[in-house]
Design a protein around this motif. Structure first.
Motif, PDB file in Angstrom:
ATOM      1  N   ASP A  38       0.814  -1.198  -0.064  1.00  0.00           N
ATOM      2  CA  ASP A  38      -0.030  -0.073   0.109  1.00  0.00           C
ATOM      3  C   ASP A  38       0.691   1.328  -0.197  1.00  0.00           C
ATOM      4  O   ASP A  38       0.412   2.195  -0.211  1.00  0.00           O
ATOM      5  CB  ASP A  38      -0.975  -0.152   1.210  1.00  0.00           C
ATOM      6  CG  ASP A  38      -2.216  -0.914   1.091  1.00  0.00           C
ATOM      7  OD1 ASP A  38      -2.427  -1.124  -0.123  1.00  0.00           O
ATOM      8  OD2 ASP A  38      -2.780  -1.101   1.934  1.00  0.00           O
ATOM      9  N   THR A  39       2.149   1.190   0.510  1.00  0.00           N
ATOM     10  CA  THR A  39       2.879   2.352   0.668  1.00  0.00           C
ATOM     11  C   THR A  39       3.734   3.029  -0.851  1.00  0.00           C
ATOM     12  O   THR A  39       4.535   3.764  -0.427  1.00  0.00           O
ATOM     13  CB  THR A  39       3.880   2.200   1.703  1.00  0.00           C
ATOM     14  OG1 THR A  39       4.716   1.073   1.467  1.00  0.00           O
ATOM     15  CG2 THR A  39       3.151   2.263   3.076  1.00  0.00           C
ATOM     16  N   VAL A  40       3.344   2.270  -1.779  1.00  0.00           N
ATOM     17  CA  VAL A  40       4.132   2.511  -2.979  1.00  0.00           C
ATOM     18  C   VAL A  40       3.224   2.810  -3.975  1.00  0.00           C
ATOM     19  O   VAL A  40       1.981   2.698  -3.968  1.00  0.00           O
ATOM     20  CB  VAL A  40       5.175   1.421  -3.327  1.00  0.00           C
ATOM     21  CG1 VAL A  40       6.117   1.250  -2.220  1.00  0.00           C
ATOM     22  CG2 VAL A  40       4.260   0.426  -3.864  1.00  0.00           C
TER      23      VAL A  40
END
Length: 155
Positions: A38-40
């Motif tokens: 989710d963080t990219v």
């Protein structure tokens, strides 16, 4: 004049551009929304990011105000077709920068993109090539995670 450096920089651009353009073309539309965590960025967001950054790097090299902010397409280009078009347009814009300078002009000092320091036009153009290559590394990983062969390996 024997514009060895200009030719070398153009070749580096052509190589990086080919990997990015073929990545955009080869990845199926369904995978444009793929991201491993989710963080990219998603695959498509990486390409949209590159489209915006191309304008920033190349406009600096050309001594022009950038026609698009670095994050412009990440915010507005959401479909594969929109992203592919934004990317293609940015590559065409940059083509004129890479074709436009001989070695003497490449050595001229400009204000660097993403900073207030000064450096050569060549440094901005090489910075752009480096940025494309950096994110091509991301795209290669995304291809492999989807069981696909990335363009440079396919060739």
């Amino acid at each position: 004049a024997n514009d060895t450096l200009a030719r070398s920089i153009r070749k580096a651009w052509d190589d990086a551009k080919l990997n990015i353009r073929e990545s955009a073309d080869q990845m199926p539309e369904a995978n444009y929304a793929f991201k491993p965590v989710d963080t990219v960025r998603t695959f498509g967001q990486i390409l949209a990011h590159l489209a915006g950054a191309n304008y920033v790097f190349c406009s600096a090299a050309k001594g022009e105000k950038t026609p698009h902010a670095e994050d412009a397409f990440e915010k507005t280009a959401t479909t594969r077709a929109q992203i592919v078009k934004a990317l293609a347009d940015s590559l065409a814009y940059c083509d004129t920068a890479y074709a436009g300078f001989d070695d003497r002009r490449l050595a001229e000092q400009i204000t660097m993109p993403f900073s207030s320091s000064s450096d050569s036009r060549a440094a901005a153009l090489l910075g752009n090539v480096g940025h494309l290559n950096e994110h091509y590394g991301n795209l290669v990983t995304y291809f492999r995670m989807k069981g696909l062969v990335p363009p440079s390996s396919k060739r």
